[in-house]
Motif scaffolding. Structure first.
Motif, PDB file in Angstrom:
ATOM      1  N   VAL A 558      44.331  35.900  34.388  1.00  0.00           N
ATOM      2  CA  VAL A 558      45.519  36.587  34.879  1.00  0.00           C
ATOM      3  C   VAL A 558      45.083  37.795  35.693  1.00  0.00           C
ATOM      4  O   VAL A 558      44.326  38.636  35.201  1.00  0.00           O
ATOM      5  CB  VAL A 558      46.417  37.055  33.716  1.00  0.00           C
ATOM      6  N   GLY A 559      45.544  37.874  36.950  1.00  0.00           N
ATOM      7  CA  GLY A 559      45.167  39.004  37.794  1.00  0.00           C
ATOM      8  C   GLY A 559      46.190  39.253  38.875  1.00  0.00           C
ATOM      9  O   GLY A 559      47.182  38.527  39.003  1.00  0.00           O
ATOM     10  N   ASP A 560      45.934  40.290  39.681  1.00  0.00           N
ATOM     11  CA  ASP A 560      46.894  40.625  40.734  1.00  0.00           C
ATOM     12  C   ASP A 560      46.227  41.027  42.043  1.00  0.00           C
ATOM     13  O   ASP A 560      46.867  41.039  43.084  1.00  0.00           O
ATOM     14  CB  ASP A 560      47.808  41.758  40.269  1.00  0.00           C
ATOM     15  N   GLY A 561      44.947  41.390  42.025  1.00  0.00           N
ATOM     16  CA  GLY A 561      44.292  41.902  43.231  1.00  0.00           C
ATOM     17  C   GLY A 561      43.614  40.818  44.050  1.00  0.00           C
ATOM     18  O   GLY A 561      43.388  39.702  43.581  1.00  0.00           O
ATOM     19  N   VAL A 562      43.281  41.160  45.292  1.00  0.00           N
ATOM     20  CA  VAL A 562      42.572  40.224  46.166  1.00  0.00           C
ATOM     21  C   VAL A 562      41.253  39.791  45.530  1.00  0.00           C
ATOM     22  O   VAL A 562      40.847  38.633  45.610  1.00  0.00           O
ATOM     23  CB  VAL A 562      42.317  40.870  47.549  1.00  0.00           C
ATOM     24  N   LEU A 570      38.797  29.630  39.846  1.00  0.00           N
ATOM     25  CA  LEU A 570      37.801  29.023  38.959  1.00  0.00           C
ATOM     26  C   LEU A 570      38.391  28.636  37.606  1.00  0.00           C
ATOM     27  O   LEU A 570      37.964  27.656  36.995  1.00  0.00           O
ATOM     28  CB  LEU A 570      36.642  30.004  38.752  1.00  0.00           C
ATOM     29  N   ALA A 571      39.380  29.369  37.128  1.00  0.00           N
ATOM     30  CA  ALA A 571      39.942  29.154  35.788  1.00  0.00           C
ATOM     31  C   ALA A 571      40.689  27.822  35.720  1.00  0.00           C
ATOM     32  O   ALA A 571      41.104  27.268  36.740  1.00  0.00           O
ATOM     33  CB  ALA A 571      40.879  30.306  35.432  1.00  0.00           C
ATOM     34  N   ASP A 572      40.865  27.314  34.480  1.00  0.00           N
ATOM     35  CA  ASP A 572      41.656  26.093  34.292  1.00  0.00           C
ATOM     36  C   ASP A 572      43.088  26.315  34.752  1.00  0.00           C
ATOM     37  O   ASP A 572      43.711  25.427  35.320  1.00  0.00           O
ATOM     38  CB  ASP A 572      41.639  25.684  32.812  1.00  0.00           C
ATOM     39  N   ALA A 573      43.614  27.513  34.475  1.00  0.00           N
ATOM     40  CA  ALA A 573      44.939  27.887  34.956  1.00  0.00           C
ATOM     41  C   ALA A 573      44.850  29.311  35.488  1.00  0.00           C
ATOM     42  O   ALA A 573      44.488  30.230  34.762  1.00  0.00           O
ATOM     43  CB  ALA A 573      45.977  27.810  33.844  1.00  0.00           C
ATOM     44  N   GLY A 574      45.141  29.488  36.766  1.00  0.00           N
ATOM     45  CA  GLY A 574      45.138  30.815  37.367  1.00  0.00           C
ATOM     46  C   GLY A 574      46.548  31.370  37.378  1.00  0.00           C
ATOM     47  O   GLY A 574      47.480  30.710  37.853  1.00  0.00           O
ATOM     48  N   ILE A 575      46.714  32.562  36.834  1.00  0.00           N
ATOM     49  CA  ILE A 575      48.039  33.181  36.733  1.00  0.00           C
ATOM     50  C   ILE A 575      48.037  34.471  37.549  1.00  0.00           C
ATOM     51  O   ILE A 575      47.168  35.321  37.368  1.00  0.00           O
ATOM     52  CB  ILE A 575      48.403  33.483  35.271  1.00  0.00           C
ATOM     53  N   ALA A 576      49.010  34.598  38.440  1.00  0.00           N
ATOM     54  CA  ALA A 576      49.109  35.796  39.279  1.00  0.00           C
ATOM     55  C   ALA A 576      50.334  36.594  38.902  1.00  0.00           C
ATOM     56  O   ALA A 576      51.386  36.037  38.572  1.00  0.00           O
ATOM     57  CB  ALA A 576      49.176  35.409  40.755  1.00  0.00           C
ATOM     58  N   MET A 577      50.190  37.912  38.926  1.00  0.00           N
ATOM     59  CA  MET A 577      51.333  38.799  38.776  1.00  0.00           C
ATOM     60  C   MET A 577      52.007  38.897  40.142  1.00  0.00           C
ATOM     61  O   MET A 577      51.436  39.426  41.085  1.00  0.00           O
ATOM     62  CB  MET A 577      50.880  40.180  38.296  1.00  0.00           C
ATOM     63  N   GLY A 581      51.168  41.663  42.859  1.00  0.00           N
ATOM     64  CA  GLY A 581      50.045  40.833  43.269  1.00  0.00           C
ATOM     65  C   GLY A 581      49.881  40.688  44.767  1.00  0.00           C
ATOM     66  O   GLY A 581      50.838  40.713  45.521  1.00  0.00           O
ATOM     67  N   SER A 582      48.633  40.515  45.197  1.00  0.00           N
ATOM     68  CA  SER A 582      48.352  40.298  46.613  1.00  0.00           C
ATOM     69  C   SER A 582      48.740  38.876  47.001  1.00  0.00           C
ATOM     70  O   SER A 582      48.804  37.977  46.168  1.00  0.00           O
ATOM     71  CB  SER A 582      46.858  40.500  46.887  1.00  0.00           C
ATOM     72  N   VAL A 592      52.792  31.769  38.746  1.00  0.00           N
ATOM     73  CA  VAL A 592      53.123  33.116  39.212  1.00  0.00           C
ATOM     74  C   VAL A 592      54.171  33.718  38.285  1.00  0.00           C
ATOM     75  O   VAL A 592      55.210  33.105  38.028  1.00  0.00           O
ATOM     76  CB  VAL A 592      53.658  33.104  40.657  1.00  0.00           C
ATOM     77  N   ILE A 593      53.880  34.930  37.769  1.00  0.00           N
ATOM     78  CA  ILE A 593      54.829  35.660  36.925  1.00  0.00           C
ATOM     79  C   ILE A 593      55.532  36.685  37.803  1.00  0.00           C
ATOM     80  O   ILE A 593      54.907  37.634  38.282  1.00  0.00           O
ATOM     81  CB  ILE A 593      54.104  36.329  35.741  1.00  0.00           C
ATOM     82  N   GLN A 594      56.828  36.487  37.994  1.00  0.00           N
ATOM     83  CA  GLN A 594      57.550  37.265  38.985  1.00  0.00           C
ATOM     84  C   GLN A 594      57.777  38.726  38.607  1.00  0.00           C
ATOM     85  O   GLN A 594      57.853  39.584  39.465  1.00  0.00           O
ATOM     86  CB  GLN A 594      58.909  36.607  39.271  1.00  0.00           C
ATOM     87  N   ASN A 595      57.939  39.011  37.314  1.00  0.00           N
ATOM     88  CA  ASN A 595      58.267  40.387  36.944  1.00  0.00           C
ATOM     89  C   ASN A 595      57.066  41.164  36.407  1.00  0.00           C
ATOM     90  O   ASN A 595      57.216  42.263  35.886  1.00  0.00           O
ATOM     91  CB  ASN A 595      59.405  40.411  35.921  1.00  0.00           C
ATOM     92  N   ASP A 596      55.877  40.568  36.504  1.00  0.00           N
ATOM     93  CA  ASP A 596      54.636  41.266  36.134  1.00  0.00           C
ATOM     94  C   ASP A 596      54.519  41.601  34.646  1.00  0.00           C
ATOM     95  O   ASP A 596      53.693  42.426  34.270  1.00  0.00           O
ATOM     96  CB  ASP A 596      54.466  42.567  36.939  1.00  0.00           C
TER      97      ASP A 596
END
Length: 666
Positions: A558-562, A570-577, A581-582, A592-596
């Protein structure tokens, strides 16, 4: 739309998962059109669910079946063959014309192993042996089942496509002092748009009014009003609640976050889960096998049964064909995943494909970035410490160079400096990934970043700052250490609860950050995170994730930056804030988690598990009932009536089970 046309949208895994639903966005006109593709490639304009009257052929056939059943079984009325043919043949074609049409078209392409051909053979065979009422009944109830299936599929599609309705077709733009109405795609960046109370924001931008309140539920799943102040970001899809508001446009219509969300939702329906792929392959093998078994049920007894009667065994074979129709599986399973994606969207979570619903059920380790993921990413300067350097000038230089960065830490420095830095001459600013920035400000070479940046350029500094518990921006001017600025971030309200919920699910928690180890340890201890690693460059994060995968972990990152984009990929499931998020991270992410909110990570796992449970319940229900009735049919116990009722009944039960996921509360 005739009822059997509906079958084209609900009895094919491929069509349900995208080929039957192509949503085209006409940006220039702001219109939304849909196209449904049938098996021959013809396109049909999108239609609303048809009324009862539009199904008059099917209802007429149903009335004929009911009346004839009452006369035959209630009043013991008998009809000769000619009379039955006169009554039942028209009823049969009214109910089954489109099924027969599709069966013939597919047969001309040498495609015999499909549900249309299967039902056609079964019902025509019933006519051949004189079971006219049963032949019509099979086609009628089969079509009624398709009618209800289509309604369920349409509801699921509408749930997923509901986001399309939040994008307005027009926008009020201020030009030459006048307010004119144009299509959103015709508004240029830096133009000012006006949003009246109750209207939807059409384009991303910056608030020009002193303050405004917006409903952000369409983007975040949260109904709580969001108060915005002048200069804050306003996104397309938000609804203005209280006063006329002006917004300066900062992104083209096609590049707005809302447009990207809609593309994600649309694409999600086209990416299949492993279970769906398995069922699709299974159906292609299953259908020819049951055709062969039905033939064997008719032919083999000829060699082993002494009182063999062809008509009786043909009837058993027809029962076998009717009950073997795989629609309950082929419809309810994609529908279950549709429901999962729809439920996630309602909760502000966007899955980019049903396959990721499955992936989340296997996750046993969650790796998280710190800033913007577990912390708010809203920094404030705490103190400025100089080293033989003027404090005001140091802040000015820091703000000038950080103005070229979009990182929340840099924005905090810029905010603290005020407007003074605007007069600075800024040149040749470059970002050194994982370290900071280098640039020329007012003719001076300025470095701004972490201590690794100074080490990289062999600049000595006061190592006491390594023990600083807050985030710091270290500065060097013309090759000499000039001081540092401490910045504090705030942990998100639900971060602690999110970590606790992960532990309750026996999920290991890991935090990776480019921030100092002291800062990382402080946050990890407060939240109860299992492992925490600081002072990491983007490549170091990749190494940590690879090491966890070698341990056999099924992990989500789980991340938000470039700089998080490579690890997310690389992860099995990539989750973006999705809020902070960039664009690169959101594009790379699978979810994608819309409300962070970190707590939504656990919600995504729960939705994945809920969807999986419902899908496998449907598989077990459909296969269990079919196997029982297949055996009864081959043994001469089950009739065509029982076969069609079992087939339609199990399909409806599976569909009802699948659609209930959209109504569930988490």
């Amino acid at each position: 739309m005739k009822v059997t046309d509906l079958h084209k949208d609900c009895c094919s895994v491929d069509e349900i998962n995208g080929k039957a639903l192509q949503v085209n966005h006409n940006h220039s006109a702001g219109n939304h059109t849909e196209q449904h593709s049938d098996d021959d490639g013809h396109n049909h304009g999108a239609e609303e669910p048809s009324s009862w009257l539009s199904h008059w052929p099917l209802l007429t056939s149903l009335a004929v079946v009911i009346v004839m059943m009452v006369l035959e079984y209630g009043f013991h009325t008998t009809f000769n063959t000619v009379t039955q043919l006169i009554i039942f043949v028209p009823a049969y074609f009214l109910a089954g014309y489109n099924v027969l049409n599709l069966a013939i078209r597919k047969a001309l392409r040498f495609d015999f192993f499909n549900e249309f051909f299967l039902m056609s053979v079964a019902t025509i065979g019933a006519f051949a042996i004189g079971s006219f009422s049963e032949g019509v009944a099979v086609m009628v109830f089969y079509s009624i089942g398709e009618w209800f299936q289509d309604s369920a599929v349409s509801n699921a599609k509408r749930s997923i496509k509901a986001l399309l309705d939040i994008r307005p077709d027009s926008v009020n733009v201020i030009r030459d002092g006048k307010v004119i109405t144009v299509a959103p795609a015709d508004v240029a960046i830096e133009e000012t748009i006006q949003i009246k109370p109750g209207e939807k924001v059409a384009l991303d931008g910056i608030l020009l009014s002193d303050k405004a309140t917006f409903n952000t539920a369409a983007l975040t799943g949260e109904s709580k009003p969001d108060n915005k102040a002048k200069g804050e970001v306003v996104l397309a899809g938000m609804i203005n609640l209280n006063q006329v508001t002006e917004v300066k446009v900062k992104a083209a219509f096609k590049d707005s976050k809302l447009s990207k969300i809609l593309e994600m939702v649309q694409d999600a329906t086209a990416r299949k889960s492993q279970t769906q792929l398995f069922i699709s392959r299974f159906a292609k093998i299953y259908t020819p096998i049951v055709f062969l078994l039905a033939v064997l049920v008719v032919v083999l007894p000829m060699f082993f049964v002494t009182d063999y009667v062809f008509k009786d065994w043909l009837y058993r074979g027809l029962v076998f064909l009717v009950i073997s129709c795989p629609c309950a599986l082929v419809v309810s399973i994609p529908l279950g995943y549709f429901g999962g994606i729809g439920l996630a969207s309602k909760n502000g979570i966007l899955f980019k494909g049903s396959n990721f619903l499955d992936v989340m059920t296997k996750v046993n380790a969650i790796v998280m970035d710190k800033t913007g993921t577990l912390t708010k990413g809203v920094f404030e300067v705490q103190k400025v410490v100089t080293n033989d350097f003027d404090e005001k000038e140091l802040v000015l230089l820091a703000a000038a160079i950080e103005s070229k960065s979009t990182h929340p830490i840099g924005l905090a420095v810029v905010k603290y400096a005020g407007e003074d830095y605007h007069n600075a001459k800024i040149a040749e600013v470059t970002e050194i990934s994982g370290h900071g920035l280098k640039g020329t400000i007012n003719g001076k070479t300025v470095l701004a970043g972490n201590t690794k940046l100074l080490k990289k350029f062999n600049i000595d500094y006061n190592h006491e700052i390594d023990a600083e518990a807050d985030t710091i921006v270290v500065l060097a001017v013309d090759g000499k250490y000039a001081g540092y600025i401490t910045i504090a971030d705030e942990i998100k309200e639900d971060a602690m609860q999110a970590i606790a919920d992960m532990h309750r699910l026996n999920i290991q928690t890991v935090m990776l950050s480019g921030d100092k180890q002291n800062v990382v340890n402080k946050v990890a201890k407060l939240l109860g995170i299992d492992k925490a690693f600081g002072d990491l460059l983007p490549e170091n994060k990749v190494e940590k994730v690879e090491a966890l995968k070698k341990e056999g972990k099924h992990l989500a990152f789980v991340g938000d930056g470039v700089n998080d984009a490579p690890v997310i990929a690389l992860a099995d499931a990539g989750i973006a804030m999705g809020g902070l998020g960039s664009d690169a991270t959101i594009e790379t992410a699978d979810i994608v988690i819309q409300n962070d909110q970190p707590s939504k990570i656990v919600t995504a796992i729960k939705i994945g598990k809920l969807t999986r449970n419902i899908v496998w319940q449907n598989i077990a229900l459909a296969m269990g009932v079919k196997i029982i009735v297949l055996i009864l049919g081959a043994g001469g116990v089950a009739t065509l009536w029982e076969a069609v009722i079992a087939d339609v009944g199990v399909a409806l039960l599976a569909i009802l089970n699948a659609v209930r996921i959209q109504q569930m509360k988490l």
